[in-house]
Design an enzyme around this catalytic site. Structure first.
Site, mmCIF file in Angstrom:
data_model
loop_
_atom_site.group_PDB
_atom_site.id
_atom_site.type_symbol
_atom_site.label_atom_id
_atom_site.label_comp_id
_atom_site.label_asym_id
_atom_site.label_seq_id
_atom_site.Cartn_x
_atom_site.Cartn_y
_atom_site.Cartn_z
ATOM 1 N N SER A 1 -0.749 6.105 10.685
ATOM 2 C CA SER A 1 0.092 7.059 11.425
ATOM 3 C C SER A 1 -0.817 8.034 12.157
ATOM 4 O O SER A 1 -1.959 8.274 11.731
ATOM 5 C CB SER A 1 0.957 7.849 10.448
ATOM 6 O OG SER A 1 1.533 8.980 11.082
ATOM 7 N N TYR B 1 -0.367 13.389 2.964
ATOM 8 C CA TYR B 1 0.081 12.273 3.814
ATOM 9 C C TYR B 1 -1.050 11.865 4.758
ATOM 10 O O TYR B 1 -1.325 10.676 4.925
ATOM 11 C CB TYR B 1 1.319 12.689 4.613
ATOM 12 C CG TYR B 1 1.899 11.586 5.493
ATOM 13 C CD1 TYR B 1 2.466 10.449 4.932
ATOM 14 C CD2 TYR B 1 1.893 11.701 6.888
ATOM 15 C CE1 TYR B 1 3.013 9.445 5.739
ATOM 16 C CE2 TYR B 1 2.438 10.712 7.696
ATOM 17 C CZ TYR B 1 3.002 9.584 7.123
ATOM 18 O OH TYR B 1 3.530 8.585 7.920
HETATM 19 N N1 LIG Z 1 8.989 6.751 11.216
HETATM 20 C C1 LIG Z 1 7.944 7.327 11.811
HETATM 21 O O1 LIG Z 1 8.081 8.202 12.678
HETATM 22 C C2 LIG Z 1 6.555 6.897 11.430
HETATM 23 C C3 LIG Z 1 5.483 7.458 12.143
HETATM 24 C C4 LIG Z 1 4.186 7.091 11.790
HETATM 25 C C5 LIG Z 1 3.998 6.187 10.762
HETATM 26 N N2 LIG Z 1 5.049 5.667 10.071
HETATM 27 C C6 LIG Z 1 4.794 4.743 8.970
HETATM 28 O O2 LIG Z 1 5.640 3.639 9.102
HETATM 29 C C7 LIG Z 1 5.936 3.109 7.822
HETATM 30 C C8 LIG Z 1 7.415 2.809 7.704
HETATM 31 O O3 LIG Z 1 8.129 3.985 7.807
HETATM 32 P P1 LIG Z 1 9.689 4.005 8.138
HETATM 33 O O4 LIG Z 1 9.845 5.010 9.186
HETATM 34 O O5 LIG Z 1 10.218 2.638 8.347
HETATM 35 O O6 LIG Z 1 10.234 4.633 6.763
HETATM 36 P P2 LIG Z 1 11.437 4.212 5.787
HETATM 37 O O7 LIG Z 1 12.642 3.815 6.547
HETATM 38 O O8 LIG Z 1 11.539 5.327 4.805
HETATM 39 O O9 LIG Z 1 10.866 2.907 5.076
HETATM 40 C C9 LIG Z 1 9.890 2.972 4.086
HETATM 41 C C10 LIG Z 1 10.057 1.799 3.169
HETATM 42 O O10 LIG Z 1 9.047 1.868 2.158
HETATM 43 C C11 LIG Z 1 9.663 1.616 0.907
HETATM 44 N N3 LIG Z 1 8.955 2.242 -0.189
HETATM 45 C C12 LIG Z 1 8.662 3.536 -0.353
HETATM 46 N N4 LIG Z 1 8.056 3.728 -1.544
HETATM 47 C C13 LIG Z 1 7.968 2.511 -2.137
HETATM 48 C C14 LIG Z 1 7.495 2.069 -3.374
HETATM 49 N N5 LIG Z 1 6.965 2.924 -4.281
HETATM 50 N N6 LIG Z 1 7.562 0.759 -3.665
HETATM 51 C C15 LIG Z 1 8.094 -0.120 -2.788
HETATM 52 N N7 LIG Z 1 8.606 0.259 -1.596
HETATM 53 C C16 LIG Z 1 8.542 1.562 -1.276
HETATM 54 C C17 LIG Z 1 11.046 2.227 1.040
HETATM 55 O O11 LIG Z 1 11.894 1.754 0.037
HETATM 56 P P3 LIG Z 1 13.001 2.740 -0.596
HETATM 57 O O12 LIG Z 1 14.011 2.950 0.480
HETATM 58 O O13 LIG Z 1 13.517 1.986 -1.774
HETATM 59 O O14 LIG Z 1 12.300 4.012 -0.956
HETATM 60 C C18 LIG Z 1 11.410 1.771 2.442
HETATM 61 O O15 LIG Z 1 11.896 0.451 2.417
HETATM 62 C C19 LIG Z 1 5.396 4.103 6.800
HETATM 63 O O16 LIG Z 1 4.177 3.586 6.261
HETATM 64 C C20 LIG Z 1 5.113 5.339 7.620
HETATM 65 O O17 LIG Z 1 4.042 6.107 7.111
HETATM 66 C C21 LIG Z 1 6.323 5.989 10.404
#
Ligand SMILES: NC(=O)c1ccc[n+]([C@@H]2O[C@H](COP(=O)([O-])OP(=O)(O)OC[C@H]3O[C@@H](n4cnc5c(N)ncnc54)[C@H](OP(=O)(O)O)[C@@H]3O)[C@@H](O)[C@H]2O)c1
Length: 337
Positions: free
Chosen positions: A163, A189
Site C-alpha cells: 500500500s 500499518y
Molecule cells: N482498500 C484500499 O483503499 C487499499 C489501499 C491500499 C492497500 N490495500 C490493501 O489491499 C488489501 C485488500 O484490502 P480490501 O480493501 O479488499 O479490504 P477488505 O475488504 O477488508 O478485505 C480484506 C480481506 O482480508 C481478510 N482477512 C483479514 N484478516 C484476516 C485473517 N486474520 N485471516 C484471514 N483473512 C483475513 C478479510 O476477511 P474478514 O472479512 O473475515 O476479516 C477480508 O476478506 C489489503 O492488504 C490492504 O492493505 C487496500
C-alpha cells in the site's frame, strides 16, 4: 542475490497500455490462464473477491482461505471452480493447518495472490506474540507461501498486496512489537505494508532461479471493509467520504482496485523486473524518504531495499520455522576457496 542497486534499476518507471481506471477484467483479457491453480487470500471481500471473480471467469481454479468460512462460501457460491478452506492469517498454527491441506490436495500452484489485510487496528498481539498487523499482513503470508513453496510451478508468481501506506514507516527492526515506542496504528500499518513489499523483494531474489517471481502492489484507494477500524470523523477529515457518506470520486472501484494485482500476476513485461512495487498496472519509480504526497505514486527506497528484505527474511524464518528456497540462499552464500 539481488542488490538494492538492481532493485532501483528495476523500479524505473514503466508505462503500459493500462492505467488508473483499468479493471481486473481489462488487465487479464486475452491472457491464457485456463487450467491454472491459484490461492487468493482475502478472496471473499473487497479487492480479493474481484480478483477471484476475474480468475474464475478466466478458467483458473481458486482456493480462498478464510477466517470466516461460512461468509466466504456465501460470497463465492456463484463463482465456478472456487473452493474455500479455513485459515486465520493471524495465527501461524492455523496457516500451517491450511498449507498441510493444500499439500494433500494439490500437486502444484501457479499463482498466490496475497490480498488479505487489516489496517489501523487497535493494539493486539497474535497468538505467537507479534503485533497483529505485522503478524497478520506479513508473517501469515510468509508462512503461507513458505508452507507451499515447493509446490510453486516453474513460471509461478506471488503477488503481495502492499500500500502507499508504506510511506508511514520502514520495518522497525528494533521495536516491531512497539515495546518501546507508543503504539500508533498507522505506523504499524505502514511497517506491515513495507514488510509486504520487502517480502516480494526477498522472495524473488530466492525463487527467480526456479522461474518463480514475486511482486508487490499498491491497489489504489478504494472504500471497502478495510476502513472498518476508522471512526467516521477520521474518514471525513481525510476526505475519504463526504457528509452523506459517499466515497470520494477519486477512489477506485473494487474492480479497478483489483487490476494491478492481476496485472502483476500475469504481465509478461514484468519477467525481468522481479520484486518491483507496482501501481495503476504500471511502475512509477522511487520517491525520496521524506516524500509524503500519496497521489503522485512511487515507492520509498526502504520498501525495495535488498538488505532490509534479507533482514526481514531471516526474522520471518525464525518466527515461522519455515525457510523456503533455502538452497537458493546457501548457493549464493558459498564463497569460493
Ligand atoms: N482498500 C484500499 O483503499 C487499499 C489501499 C491500499 C492497500 N490495500 C490493501 O489491499 C488489501 C485488500 O484490502 P480490501 O480493501 O479488499 O479490504 P477488505 O475488504 O477488508 O478485505 C480484506 C480481506 O482480508 C481478510 N482477512 C483479514 N484478516 C484476516 C485473517 N486474520 N485471516 C484471514 N483473512 C483475513 C478479510 O476477511 P474478514 O472479512 O473475515 O476479516 C477480508 O476478506 C489489503 O492488504 C490492504 O492493505 C487496500
Amino acid at each position: 542475490m539481488t542488490t538494492t542497486h538492481e532493485m532501483i534499476a528495476r523500479q524505473q518507471p514503466l508505462e503500459t497500455e493500462f492505467g488508473y481506471r483499468s479493471t481486473a477484467a481489462d488487465v487479464i483479457s486475452g491472457r491464457d490462464l485456463a487450467g491454472r491453480r491459484a490461492i487468493v487470500t482475502g478472496g471473499y471481500s473487497g479487492l480479493g473477491i474481484e480478483t477471484v471473480r476475474a480468475l474464475a471467469t478466466a478458467g483458473v481454479s481458486v482456493t480462498v482461505p478464510a477466517r470466516r468460512v461460512e461468509v466466504a462460501e456465501a460470497a463465492l457460491e456463484e463463482l465456478p471452480g472456487v473452493e474455500v478452506a479455513a485459515m486465520d492469517l493471524g495465527d501461524l498454527d492455523s496457516v500451517a493447518a491450511f498449507t498441510a491441506g493444500v499439500r494433500e490436495a494439490a500437486s502444484s500452484i501457479d499463482l498466490v495472490i496475497d490480498v488479505a489485510g487489516i489496517m489501523a487496528t487497535p493494539f493486539q498481539l497474535t497468538p505467537q506474540g507479534w503485533e497483529s498487523q505485522f503478524g497478520t499482513n506479513h508473517l501469515g503470508h510468509f508462512a503461507l507461501v513458505g508452507g507451499i513453496a515447493d509446490l510453486l510451478s516453474e513460471g509461478a508468481r506471488v503477488v503481495s498486496y502492499s500500500s502507499v501506506g508504506h510511506y508511514r514507516s520502514p520495518v522497525l527492526f528494533d521495536d516491531i512489537n512497539f515495546e518501546s515506542a507508543t503504539y500508533d496504528p498507522w505506523v504499524a500499518y505502514g511497517q506491515a505494508k513495507t514488510a509486504n513489499a520487502l517480502f516480494a523483494v526477498g522472495l524473488d531474489a530466492r525463487a527467480a532461479s526456479r522461474g518463480i517471481h514475486a511482486y508487490s502492489v499498491h491497489p489504489g484507494g478504494i472504500m471497502t471493509d478495510l476502513q472498518r477500524h476508522m471512526p467516521t470523523e477520521e474518514l471525513l477529515q481525510r476526505g475519504w467520504v463526504d457528509a452523506e457518506g459517499n466515497p470520494n470520486p477519486l477512489f477506485k472501484t473494487a474492480a479497478e482496485g483489483a487490476a494491478t494485482g492481476l496485472w502483476a500476476a500475469t504481465a509478461p513485461e514484468l519477467l525481468d523486473r522481479g520484486g518491483v512495487y507496482c501501481e495503476d498496472s504500471s511502475i512509477k519509480g522511487v520517491v525520496a524518504d521524506d516524500h509524503s504526497d500519496p497521489a503522485t505514486g512511487g515507492v520509498k527506497r526502504w520498501a525495495i531495499d535488498a538488505d532490509a528484505a534479507d533482514r526481514l527474511w531471516d526474522l520471518s524464518v525464525a518466527a515461522t520455522g519455515l525457510d523456503p528456497f533455502r538452497d537458493a540462499r546457501s548457493a549464493t552464500l558459498t564463497v569460493p576457496a
